[in-house]
Write a protein that holds these residues in place. Structure first.
Motif, mmCIF file in Angstrom:
data_model
loop_
_atom_site.group_PDB
_atom_site.id
_atom_site.type_symbol
_atom_site.label_atom_id
_atom_site.label_comp_id
_atom_site.label_asym_id
_atom_site.label_seq_id
_atom_site.Cartn_x
_atom_site.Cartn_y
_atom_site.Cartn_z
ATOM 1 N N THR A 51 0.837 -1.200 0.000
ATOM 2 C CA THR A 51 0.000 0.000 0.000
ATOM 3 C C THR A 51 0.873 1.252 0.000
ATOM 4 O O THR A 51 1.852 1.343 0.748
ATOM 5 C CB THR A 51 -0.919 0.018 1.237
ATOM 6 O OG1 THR A 51 -1.791 -1.110 1.174
ATOM 7 C CG2 THR A 51 -1.745 1.296 1.295
ATOM 8 N N HIS A 102 0.907 5.512 0.314
ATOM 9 C CA HIS A 102 0.185 6.690 0.782
ATOM 10 C C HIS A 102 0.880 7.972 0.331
ATOM 11 O O HIS A 102 2.109 8.032 0.256
ATOM 12 C CB HIS A 102 0.097 6.719 2.306
ATOM 13 C CG HIS A 102 -0.951 5.826 2.871
ATOM 14 N ND1 HIS A 102 -0.736 5.015 3.959
ATOM 15 C CD2 HIS A 102 -2.237 5.604 2.505
ATOM 16 C CE1 HIS A 102 -1.830 4.339 4.242
ATOM 17 N NE2 HIS A 102 -2.755 4.672 3.364
ATOM 18 N N ARG A 123 -4.357 7.204 -1.494
ATOM 19 C CA ARG A 123 -3.918 5.860 -1.144
ATOM 20 C C ARG A 123 -4.111 4.935 -2.329
ATOM 21 O O ARG A 123 -5.147 4.975 -2.997
ATOM 22 C CB ARG A 123 -4.727 5.333 0.041
ATOM 23 C CG ARG A 123 -4.432 3.886 0.422
ATOM 24 C CD ARG A 123 -5.333 3.372 1.540
ATOM 25 N NE ARG A 123 -6.738 3.338 1.142
ATOM 26 C CZ ARG A 123 -7.686 4.078 1.680
ATOM 27 N NH1 ARG A 123 -7.404 4.943 2.647
ATOM 28 N NH2 ARG A 123 -8.931 3.985 1.264
ATOM 29 N N GLU A 131 -3.978 0.825 -2.729
ATOM 30 C CA GLU A 131 -3.920 -0.342 -1.855
ATOM 31 C C GLU A 131 -3.201 -1.525 -2.499
ATOM 32 O O GLU A 131 -3.224 -1.702 -3.720
ATOM 33 C CB GLU A 131 -5.329 -0.766 -1.440
ATOM 34 C CG GLU A 131 -5.998 0.201 -0.485
ATOM 35 C CD GLU A 131 -7.271 -0.382 0.103
ATOM 36 O OE1 GLU A 131 -7.591 -1.555 -0.186
ATOM 37 O OE2 GLU A 131 -7.946 0.345 0.848
ATOM 38 N N ARG A 133 -3.367 -6.257 5.047
ATOM 39 C CA ARG A 133 -2.936 -4.921 4.616
ATOM 40 C C ARG A 133 -3.205 -3.885 5.696
ATOM 41 O O ARG A 133 -3.949 -4.140 6.643
ATOM 42 C CB ARG A 133 -3.683 -4.531 3.335
ATOM 43 C CG ARG A 133 -5.177 -4.340 3.542
ATOM 44 C CD ARG A 133 -5.912 -4.155 2.225
ATOM 45 N NE ARG A 133 -5.971 -5.393 1.456
ATOM 46 C CZ ARG A 133 -6.513 -5.504 0.256
ATOM 47 N NH1 ARG A 133 -7.051 -4.439 -0.324
ATOM 48 N NH2 ARG A 133 -6.536 -6.664 -0.372
ATOM 49 N N ILE A 134 -2.607 -2.716 5.512
ATOM 50 C CA ILE A 134 -2.853 -1.575 6.391
ATOM 51 C C ILE A 134 -3.931 -0.716 5.752
ATOM 52 O O ILE A 134 -3.798 -0.290 4.602
ATOM 53 C CB ILE A 134 -1.575 -0.743 6.593
ATOM 54 C CG1 ILE A 134 -0.508 -1.580 7.302
ATOM 55 C CG2 ILE A 134 -1.875 0.527 7.380
ATOM 56 C CD1 ILE A 134 -0.905 -2.063 8.672
ATOM 57 N N VAL A 135 -5.010 -0.461 6.494
ATOM 58 C CA VAL A 135 -6.102 0.363 5.985
ATOM 59 C C VAL A 135 -6.245 1.596 6.874
ATOM 60 O O VAL A 135 -6.644 1.496 8.036
ATOM 61 C CB VAL A 135 -7.432 -0.413 5.940
ATOM 62 C CG1 VAL A 135 -8.537 0.494 5.424
ATOM 63 C CG2 VAL A 135 -7.305 -1.650 5.067
ATOM 64 N N PRO A 144 -7.921 5.593 6.730
ATOM 65 C CA PRO A 144 -8.836 6.399 5.923
ATOM 66 C C PRO A 144 -8.169 7.654 5.379
ATOM 67 O O PRO A 144 -7.293 8.238 6.035
ATOM 68 C CB PRO A 144 -9.951 6.760 6.913
ATOM 69 C CG PRO A 144 -9.269 6.744 8.238
ATOM 70 C CD PRO A 144 -8.259 5.630 8.162
ATOM 71 N N ASN A 152 3.534 1.273 3.056
ATOM 72 C CA ASN A 152 2.963 0.856 4.331
ATOM 73 C C ASN A 152 2.694 -0.641 4.337
ATOM 74 O O ASN A 152 2.067 -1.164 3.413
ATOM 75 C CB ASN A 152 1.663 1.610 4.589
ATOM 76 C CG ASN A 152 1.856 3.106 4.562
ATOM 77 O OD1 ASN A 152 2.059 3.733 5.587
ATOM 78 N ND2 ASN A 152 1.825 3.694 3.362
#
Length: 248
Positions: A96, A98, A112, A114, A120-122, A124, A215
């Motif tokens: 991911t 950012h 972002r 993905e 995964r890192i989520v 917002p 990330n």
């Protein structure tokens, strides 16, 4: 006038704590639940807030707030330039990616891309991260003028996890290392499950205008992967800086 001020305060609190319910909002704002509920409904009707996960008990900010913020700061142009660079970085790393911008001593996630991996890192869009406890933030701090860094240190360094750097001398040493190697790291300093590497995007005038990060879940991060991802994100940030300079 008071109802307008209440609505704006509610919008700010939701943005910083989302998703959040009426009772918690009323408690942190020290307002009656009825006043908070009216403000939430007004903001929902205007398109600024929406129910989180489709339930009317918890609220989150809509993309409208993000779009307004982008227009105000020129981030739409930044995003247009950044997305192709981010897509290439995602292809190279498989993780991911950012894009963040500095604002008021923190960094705000504004775009972002993905990973396709199941774990995964989520985070917002619109999430704000503490500068000293995130890879994006440390990348920006390391590239910032000395006076900006002094102002940040003077406000104190809050602790978020057991690995957060809270002593100014240790943070200064960390930032010197960021400058040496060309990228910043985060090993669970904001959230214990989040690991990242990031590099600052330098704009005209030599100041950081954004940062790019790779990330990954902390369980998947290794010293070798950080080094590889760090070199790639540093190169990507430099390419984006060149693109922004050419457009400018």
């Amino acid at each position: 006038m008071q109802s307008v001020l209440n609505a704006l305060r509610v919008l700010e609190e939701v943005a910083g704590r989302q998703p959040i319910g009426v009772a918690e909002l009323a408690r942190v704002m020290e307002l009656p639940k009825s006043s908070v509920q009216r403000a939430l409904q007004t903001l929902h009707t205007a398109g600024w807030l929406c129910p989180a996960d489709g339930t009317p008990t918890r609220w989150q900010v809509t993309a409208k707030a993000l779009q307004i913020g982008r227009r105000a700061t020129g981030e739409l142009d930044l995003r247009d330039a950044a997305v192709p660079v981010m897509e290439e970085l995602r292809r190279q790393t498989g993780e991911t990616i950012h894009l963040a911008v500095p604002e008021g001593g923190r960094v705000i996630l504004v775009e972002r891309l993905e990973t396709s991996q199941p774990v995964r890192i989520v985070l917002p869009l619109g999430q704000d991260l503490p500068a000293h406890a995130s890879a994006n933030g440390k990348a920006v701090l390391a590239a910032s003028p000395a006076e900006a860094l002094e102002r940040y240190l003077a406000e104190g360094l809050a602790r978020y996890t057991d690995t957060t750097i809270t002593e100014p001398r240790l943070l200064l040493a960390e930032l010197a290392e960021v400058r040496r190697r060309g990228y910043a790291t985060n090993g669970g300093e904001w959230r214990s499950d989040v690991s990242a590497v990031a590099a600052a995007v330098i704009g005209r005038g030599g100041v950081p205008v954004a940062s790019l990060s790779v990330n990954v879940p902390a369980s998947r991060a290794t010293d070798d992967s950080r080094a590889v991802h760090g070199a790639l994100v540093s190169a990507a940030a430099k390419r984006l800086g060149v693109v922004l300079g050419a457009r400018g």
